[in-house]
Design an enzyme around this catalytic site. Structure first.
Site, PDB file in Angstrom:
ATOM      1  N   ARG A  27       0.796  -1.106   0.047  1.00 20.98           N
ATOM      2  CA  ARG A  27       0.325  -0.024  -0.103  1.00 20.98           C
ATOM      3  C   ARG A  27       0.852   0.877  -0.315  1.00 20.98           C
ATOM      4  O   ARG A  27       0.337   2.355  -0.989  1.00 20.98           O
ATOM      5  CB  ARG A  27      -1.293  -0.031   1.400  1.00 20.98           C
ATOM      6  CG  ARG A  27      -2.113  -1.218   1.180  1.00 20.98           C
ATOM      7  CD  ARG A  27      -2.461  -1.164   2.485  1.00 20.98           C
ATOM      8  NE  ARG A  27      -1.635  -2.070   3.354  1.00 20.98           N
ATOM      9  CZ  ARG A  27      -2.043  -1.022   5.059  1.00 20.98           C
ATOM     10  NH1 ARG A  27      -3.271   0.033   5.832  1.00 20.98           N
ATOM     11  NH2 ARG A  27      -1.040  -1.392   5.714  1.00 20.98           N
TER      12      ARG A  27
ATOM     13  N   ASN B   1      -6.022  -2.343   2.669  1.00 18.28           N
ATOM     14  CA  ASN B   1      -6.387  -4.323   2.125  1.00 18.28           C
ATOM     15  C   ASN B   1      -7.789  -4.538   2.576  1.00 18.28           C
ATOM     16  O   ASN B   1      -9.025  -3.891   3.224  1.00 18.28           O
ATOM     17  CB  ASN B   1      -5.127  -4.731   3.891  1.00 18.28           C
ATOM     18  CG  ASN B   1      -4.367  -4.291   3.841  1.00 18.28           C
ATOM     19  OD1 ASN B   1      -3.676  -4.036   3.531  1.00 18.28           O
ATOM     20  ND2 ASN B   1      -3.774  -4.286   5.127  1.00 18.28           N
TER      21      ASN B   1
END
Length: 89
Positions: free
Chosen positions: A19, A37
């Site tokens: 990320r 997520n």
């Protein structure tokens, strides 16, 4: 022309800095969006901004420099929403 893309990235992409890798690419390209997520182990990436920049970051999601191990990237286009900033969740 501003576009919005949602990419769902599969593979070993949680707990490896994926990320933050996406955030770095997106902010360097001047894009808005998010990376978060998902409960099933995938990562959802939302990118909004200039079409060539968005497509470039999407192409980099499964590049060999991406952390972890990407097995699949599913991409869908959505109407641009005028988002600003990039968040990691």
């Amino acid at each position: 022309m501003s576009v919005r893309v949602v990419a769902v990235v599969s593979g070993h992409v949680q707990g490896v800095g994926f990320r933050y890798f996406v955030r770095s690419l997106a902010t360097a390209a001047g894009l808005a969006g998010s990376a978060r997520n998902l409960p099933d182990g995938r990562v959802e990436v939302v990118l909004e901004g200039d079409d060539p920049a968005v497509r470039s970051v999407v192409a980099a999601l499964d590049d060999r420099d991406a952390p972890g191990s990407v097995t699949r990237v599913d991409v869908r286009d959505e109407p641009a929403q005028g988002s600003s900033g990039f968040t990691v969740a």
